[in-house]
Enzyme design. Structure first.
Site, PDB file in Angstrom:
ATOM      1  N   GLU A  78      43.540  44.148  26.830  1.00 42.00           N
ATOM      2  CA  GLU A  78      42.422  44.512  27.850  1.00 42.00           C
ATOM      3  C   GLU A  78      42.181  43.256  28.575  1.00 42.00           C
ATOM      4  OE1 GLU A  78      39.631  47.133  27.880  1.00 42.00           O
ATOM      5  OE2 GLU A  78      41.062  47.789  26.748  1.00 42.00           O
ATOM      6  N   ASP A  96      36.859  51.513  38.524  1.00 42.52           N
ATOM      7  CA  ASP A  96      36.929  52.915  38.168  1.00 42.52           C
ATOM      8  C   ASP A  96      36.248  54.287  38.378  1.00 42.52           C
ATOM      9  OD1 ASP A  96      35.330  51.869  36.765  1.00 42.52           O
ATOM     10  OD2 ASP A  96      36.712  51.780  34.835  1.00 42.52           O
ATOM     11  N   THR A 101      32.235  46.173  34.576  1.00 40.30           N
ATOM     12  CA  THR A 101      32.689  46.311  33.052  1.00 40.30           C
ATOM     13  C   THR A 101      32.712  44.744  32.568  1.00 40.30           C
ATOM     14  OG1 THR A 101      34.241  48.146  33.881  1.00 40.30           O
ATOM     15  CG2 THR A 101      34.818  46.679  32.175  1.00 40.30           C
TER      16      THR A 101
END
Length: 294
Positions: A78, A96, A101
Protein backbone atom coordinates in the site's frame (compact mmCIF):
# COMPACT_ATOMS: atom_id res chain seq x y z
CA UNK A 1 -17.31 -0.88 -13.13
CA UNK A 2 -15.89 -2.05 -9.79
CA UNK A 3 -18.10 -3.77 -7.22
CA UNK A 4 -19.82 -1.85 -4.50
CA UNK A 5 -17.32 -2.79 -1.82
CA UNK A 6 -14.08 -3.03 -3.76
CA UNK A 7 -10.97 -1.16 -2.71
CA UNK A 8 -8.04 0.16 -4.67
CA UNK A 9 -4.44 0.05 -3.55
CA UNK A 10 -2.38 3.18 -4.09
CA UNK A 11 -1.01 3.10 -7.61
CA UNK A 12 2.58 2.08 -8.15
CA UNK A 13 3.57 5.54 -9.30
CA UNK A 14 2.38 7.07 -6.03
CA UNK A 15 4.30 4.81 -3.69
CA UNK A 16 6.55 6.78 -1.40
CA UNK A 17 9.65 4.59 -1.17
CA UNK A 18 12.55 4.56 -3.64
CA UNK A 19 12.51 1.61 -6.02
CA UNK A 20 14.76 -1.40 -5.48
CA UNK A 21 15.54 -0.53 -1.87
CA UNK A 22 16.08 -3.43 0.46
CA UNK A 23 14.32 -2.68 3.73
CA UNK A 24 15.11 -4.69 6.85
CA UNK A 25 12.49 -4.43 9.56
CA UNK A 26 12.97 -5.54 13.12
CA UNK A 27 9.53 -5.54 14.73
CA UNK A 28 9.19 -3.10 17.62
CA UNK A 29 7.01 -3.05 20.97
CA UNK A 30 -12.59 2.83 -9.44
CA UNK A 31 -13.56 4.63 -11.90
CA UNK A 32 -16.90 5.15 -10.19
CA UNK A 33 -17.85 5.81 -6.60
CA UNK A 34 -18.83 3.02 -4.27
CA UNK A 35 -21.61 3.01 -1.67
CA UNK A 36 -20.90 2.75 2.03
CA UNK A 37 -19.09 -0.43 3.03
CA UNK A 38 -20.99 -2.79 5.26
CA UNK A 39 -19.65 -5.01 8.01
CA UNK A 40 -22.04 -7.91 7.74
CA UNK A 41 -20.66 -11.22 9.09
CA UNK A 42 -18.75 -13.16 6.49
CA UNK A 43 -20.08 -16.63 5.62
CA UNK A 44 -18.34 -19.57 7.25
CA UNK A 45 -17.40 -22.80 5.54
CA UNK A 46 -20.75 -24.23 6.54
CA UNK A 47 -22.65 -21.14 5.40
CA UNK A 48 -23.38 -19.83 8.87
CA UNK A 49 -21.96 -16.52 10.14
CA UNK A 50 -18.41 -16.66 11.45
CA UNK A 51 -18.97 -14.06 14.14
CA UNK A 52 -19.23 -16.78 16.77
CA UNK A 53 -15.58 -17.72 16.28
CA UNK A 54 -13.29 -16.44 19.02
CA UNK A 55 -10.20 -14.94 17.37
CA UNK A 56 -8.36 -15.01 20.71
CA UNK A 57 -8.75 -18.76 20.97
CA UNK A 58 -6.20 -19.59 18.27
CA UNK A 59 -2.77 -18.38 17.27
CA UNK A 60 -1.70 -16.84 13.99
CA UNK A 61 -2.33 -13.15 13.46
CA UNK A 62 -3.98 -12.74 16.87
CA UNK A 63 -0.49 -12.76 18.34
CA UNK A 64 0.54 -9.06 18.58
CA UNK A 65 3.93 -9.75 16.99
CA UNK A 66 2.32 -11.58 14.05
CA UNK A 67 -0.31 -8.88 13.69
CA UNK A 68 2.45 -6.30 13.37
CA UNK A 69 4.11 -8.41 10.68
CA UNK A 70 0.79 -8.51 8.81
CA UNK A 71 0.56 -4.70 8.96
CA UNK A 72 4.09 -4.44 7.56
CA UNK A 73 3.25 -6.82 4.72
CA UNK A 74 0.17 -4.81 3.78
CA UNK A 75 2.08 -1.55 4.06
CA UNK A 76 4.76 -2.78 1.66
CA UNK A 77 2.08 -3.00 -1.04
CA UNK A 78 0.00 0.00 0.00
CA UNK A 79 2.80 2.44 0.85
CA UNK A 80 6.11 0.95 -0.34
CA UNK A 81 7.22 1.03 3.28
CA UNK A 82 7.25 -1.41 6.18
CA UNK A 83 6.72 1.44 8.62
CA UNK A 84 2.94 1.25 8.75
CA UNK A 85 2.80 3.47 11.83
CA UNK A 86 4.15 6.34 9.74
CA UNK A 87 0.97 6.22 7.62
CA UNK A 88 -1.45 7.76 10.14
CA UNK A 89 -0.76 11.13 8.49
CA UNK A 90 -0.86 9.88 4.91
CA UNK A 91 -3.54 11.49 2.75
CA UNK A 92 -3.90 12.30 -0.95
CA UNK A 93 -6.29 11.94 -3.85
CA UNK A 94 -4.86 9.13 -5.97
CA UNK A 95 -7.36 9.89 -8.77
CA UNK A 96 -9.21 6.58 -8.54
CA UNK A 97 -12.70 8.07 -8.24
CA UNK A 98 -12.82 7.58 -4.45
CA UNK A 99 -11.88 11.08 -3.31
CA UNK A 100 -9.23 11.37 -0.64
CA UNK A 101 -7.41 8.25 0.51
CA UNK A 102 -5.77 8.44 3.92
CA UNK A 103 -4.42 6.70 6.97
CA UNK A 104 -3.00 3.29 7.79
CA UNK A 105 -5.45 1.29 5.70
CA UNK A 106 -6.48 3.74 2.99
CA UNK A 107 -9.75 5.13 4.34
CA UNK A 108 -11.59 6.92 1.50
CA UNK A 109 -13.78 10.01 1.58
CA UNK A 110 -15.93 8.60 -1.21
CA UNK A 111 -16.63 5.15 0.23
CA UNK A 112 -17.94 5.64 3.76
CA UNK A 113 -15.10 4.25 5.82
CA UNK A 114 -13.42 7.66 6.22
CA UNK A 115 -16.75 9.03 7.41
CA UNK A 116 -17.05 6.21 9.94
CA UNK A 117 -13.47 6.83 11.04
CA UNK A 118 -14.07 10.53 11.72
CA UNK A 119 -17.31 9.68 13.54
CA UNK A 120 -15.38 7.31 15.77
CA UNK A 121 -12.70 9.94 16.35
CA UNK A 122 -15.45 12.33 17.43
CA UNK A 123 -16.64 9.73 19.93
CA UNK A 124 -13.16 9.39 21.36
CA UNK A 125 -12.38 13.11 21.34
CA UNK A 126 -15.24 15.55 20.69
CA UNK A 127 -14.25 18.84 19.13
CA UNK A 128 -11.19 17.45 17.40
CA UNK A 129 -9.53 19.00 14.30
CA UNK A 130 -11.74 16.94 11.96
CA UNK A 131 -15.09 17.43 13.72
CA UNK A 132 -16.13 20.26 11.40
CA UNK A 133 -15.80 17.97 8.38
CA UNK A 134 -18.42 15.42 9.48
CA UNK A 135 -21.32 17.08 7.57
CA UNK A 136 -19.07 17.50 4.53
CA UNK A 137 -17.90 13.88 4.56
CA UNK A 138 -21.54 12.84 4.71
CA UNK A 139 -22.27 14.93 1.60
CA UNK A 140 -19.30 13.72 -0.49
CA UNK A 141 -19.77 10.06 0.46
CA UNK A 142 -20.29 8.08 -2.73
CA UNK A 143 -18.37 10.53 -4.90
CA UNK A 144 -14.85 11.75 -5.68
CA UNK A 145 -15.76 15.32 -4.73
CA UNK A 146 -13.56 17.55 -2.56
CA UNK A 147 -16.36 20.10 -2.18
CA UNK A 148 -16.23 21.51 1.34
CA UNK A 149 -13.05 19.63 2.17
CA UNK A 150 -10.55 21.81 0.38
CA UNK A 151 -8.46 23.77 1.03
CA UNK A 152 -7.73 22.75 4.65
CA UNK A 153 -8.77 19.12 5.01
CA UNK A 154 -5.34 17.69 4.17
CA UNK A 155 -3.51 19.90 6.64
CA UNK A 156 -6.14 19.27 9.32
CA UNK A 157 -5.87 15.51 8.74
CA UNK A 158 -2.10 15.67 9.20
CA UNK A 159 -2.57 17.73 12.35
CA UNK A 160 -5.04 15.20 13.71
CA UNK A 161 -2.61 12.37 12.91
CA UNK A 162 -0.37 13.64 15.71
CA UNK A 163 -3.20 13.02 18.19
CA UNK A 164 -3.07 9.61 19.92
CA UNK A 165 -6.89 9.58 19.90
CA UNK A 166 -6.96 9.76 16.10
CA UNK A 167 -4.32 7.08 15.83
CA UNK A 168 -6.43 4.91 18.12
CA UNK A 169 -9.52 5.62 16.02
CA UNK A 170 -7.67 4.46 12.90
CA UNK A 171 -6.48 1.21 14.48
CA UNK A 172 -9.93 0.56 15.96
CA UNK A 173 -11.67 0.99 12.60
CA UNK A 174 -9.02 -1.05 10.78
CA UNK A 175 -9.63 -3.90 13.19
CA UNK A 176 -13.43 -3.61 13.23
CA UNK A 177 -13.97 -3.42 9.49
CA UNK A 178 -11.05 -5.35 8.02
CA UNK A 179 -8.65 -7.20 10.29
CA UNK A 180 -10.98 -8.92 12.76
CA UNK A 181 -13.55 -10.16 10.20
CA UNK A 182 -10.80 -11.47 7.90
CA UNK A 183 -8.87 -13.29 10.62
CA UNK A 184 -12.04 -14.66 12.18
CA UNK A 185 -13.19 -16.09 8.84
CA UNK A 186 -9.74 -17.55 8.13
CA UNK A 187 -9.73 -19.29 11.48
CA UNK A 188 -13.21 -20.65 10.82
CA UNK A 189 -11.83 -22.00 7.54
CA UNK A 190 -8.96 -23.66 9.40
CA UNK A 191 -6.17 -21.48 8.01
CA UNK A 192 -2.82 -20.68 9.60
CA UNK A 193 -1.09 -17.28 9.62
CA UNK A 194 -0.42 -17.12 5.86
CA UNK A 195 -4.05 -17.83 5.03
CA UNK A 196 -5.20 -15.32 7.64
CA UNK A 197 -2.96 -12.72 6.04
CA UNK A 198 -4.16 -13.62 2.54
CA UNK A 199 -7.75 -13.02 3.65
CA UNK A 200 -6.81 -9.76 5.37
CA UNK A 201 -4.93 -8.39 2.37
CA UNK A 202 -7.84 -9.32 0.11
CA UNK A 203 -10.44 -7.58 2.26
CA UNK A 204 -8.23 -4.49 2.51
CA UNK A 205 -8.10 -4.17 -1.27
CA UNK A 206 -11.49 -5.53 -2.32
CA UNK A 207 -13.67 -4.86 0.71
CA UNK A 208 -16.18 -7.18 2.39
CA UNK A 209 -19.27 -8.29 0.53
CA UNK A 210 -20.52 -11.01 -1.79
CA UNK A 211 -19.88 -9.45 -5.20
CA UNK A 212 -17.68 -11.58 -7.49
CA UNK A 213 -14.65 -9.34 -7.01
CA UNK A 214 -15.21 -8.60 -3.32
CA UNK A 215 -13.62 -10.71 -0.59
CA UNK A 216 -16.71 -12.89 -0.23
CA UNK A 217 -16.89 -13.48 -3.97
CA UNK A 218 -13.20 -14.35 -4.17
CA UNK A 219 -13.53 -16.84 -1.32
CA UNK A 220 -16.61 -18.38 -2.90
CA UNK A 221 -14.76 -18.83 -6.19
CA UNK A 222 -11.87 -20.52 -4.40
CA UNK A 223 -14.21 -22.88 -2.56
CA UNK A 224 -15.59 -24.06 -5.90
CA UNK A 225 -12.09 -25.23 -6.79
CA UNK A 226 -10.85 -26.61 -3.46
CA UNK A 227 -12.09 -27.46 0.01
CA UNK A 228 -10.97 -25.43 3.00
CA UNK A 229 -9.04 -27.25 5.75
CA UNK A 230 -12.18 -26.98 7.89
CA UNK A 231 -13.96 -28.98 5.16
CA UNK A 232 -11.23 -31.60 5.14
CA UNK A 233 -9.20 -30.08 2.31
CA UNK A 234 -5.46 -29.53 1.98
CA UNK A 235 -4.45 -26.05 3.16
CA UNK A 236 -1.85 -25.43 0.46
CA UNK A 237 -4.23 -26.54 -2.27
CA UNK A 238 -6.99 -24.30 -0.98
CA UNK A 239 -4.71 -21.28 -0.59
CA UNK A 240 -3.45 -21.76 -4.15
CA UNK A 241 -7.08 -21.69 -5.32
CA UNK A 242 -7.77 -18.59 -3.23
CA UNK A 243 -4.76 -16.75 -4.65
CA UNK A 244 -5.79 -17.76 -8.19
CA UNK A 245 -9.28 -16.37 -7.55
CA UNK A 246 -7.81 -13.21 -6.03
CA UNK A 247 -5.54 -12.70 -9.02
CA UNK A 248 -8.45 -13.14 -11.44
CA UNK A 249 -10.50 -10.59 -9.50
CA UNK A 250 -7.66 -8.08 -9.51
CA UNK A 251 -7.30 -8.31 -13.27
CA UNK A 252 -10.90 -7.25 -13.82
CA UNK A 253 -10.10 -3.68 -12.74
CA UNK A 254 -7.35 -1.45 -14.11
CA UNK A 255 -6.46 -0.11 -10.67
CA UNK A 256 -5.81 -3.68 -9.46
CA UNK A 257 -4.22 -5.19 -12.53
CA UNK A 258 -0.70 -5.34 -11.09
CA UNK A 259 -0.79 -8.55 -9.07
CA UNK A 260 2.63 -8.38 -7.40
CA UNK A 261 1.22 -8.55 -3.88
CA UNK A 262 -0.03 -12.03 -4.83
CA UNK A 263 2.64 -13.17 -7.29
CA UNK A 264 5.83 -12.02 -5.57
CA UNK A 265 4.65 -11.88 -1.98
CA UNK A 266 1.93 -14.28 -0.84
CA UNK A 267 2.61 -16.93 -3.47
CA UNK A 268 6.32 -16.86 -2.58
CA UNK A 269 5.47 -17.76 1.01
CA UNK A 270 3.03 -20.45 -0.13
CA UNK A 271 5.53 -22.11 -2.47
CA UNK A 272 8.01 -22.19 0.41
CA UNK A 273 5.40 -23.93 2.57
CA UNK A 274 5.61 -21.11 5.12
CA UNK A 275 2.06 -21.38 6.38
CA UNK A 276 2.99 -19.88 9.76
CA UNK A 277 4.87 -16.89 8.30
CA UNK A 278 8.08 -17.75 10.10
CA UNK A 279 10.76 -15.10 9.74
CA UNK A 280 12.88 -14.15 7.96
CA UNK A 281 10.37 -13.16 5.29
CA UNK A 282 11.76 -11.98 1.96
CA UNK A 283 9.56 -10.74 -0.90
CA UNK A 284 9.12 -8.11 -3.61
CA UNK A 285 6.25 -5.76 -4.47
CA UNK A 286 6.27 -3.54 -7.56
CA UNK A 287 9.97 -4.21 -8.07
CA UNK A 288 10.98 -3.24 -4.54
CA UNK A 289 12.58 -5.80 -2.22
CA UNK A 290 11.67 -6.24 1.43
CA UNK A 291 12.81 -8.36 4.33
CA UNK A 292 11.47 -8.85 7.85
CA UNK A 293 13.86 -10.40 10.34
CA UNK A 294 13.04 -11.46 13.86
Amino acid sequence: MPPANSRTARPKGLHIATAAVLITAVTAGVASARPHRTTQPLPSASGSPSATADPSSTSGLNDPHMKDIAQQLVSSAENSSLNWKAQFAYIEDIKDGRGYTGGIIGFCSGTGDMLDLVKHYEQLKPGNPLSKYLPVLQKVNGSASHSGLDPDFVSDWKKAAQDPAFQQAQTNERDRVYFNPAVMQAQTDGLHALGQFAYYDAIVMHGPGDEPVSFGGIRAAAMKKARTPAQGGDEKTYLAAFLDARRAAMKTEAAHEETDRVDTEQEVFLRAGNLDLHTPLVWKVYGESYRIDN
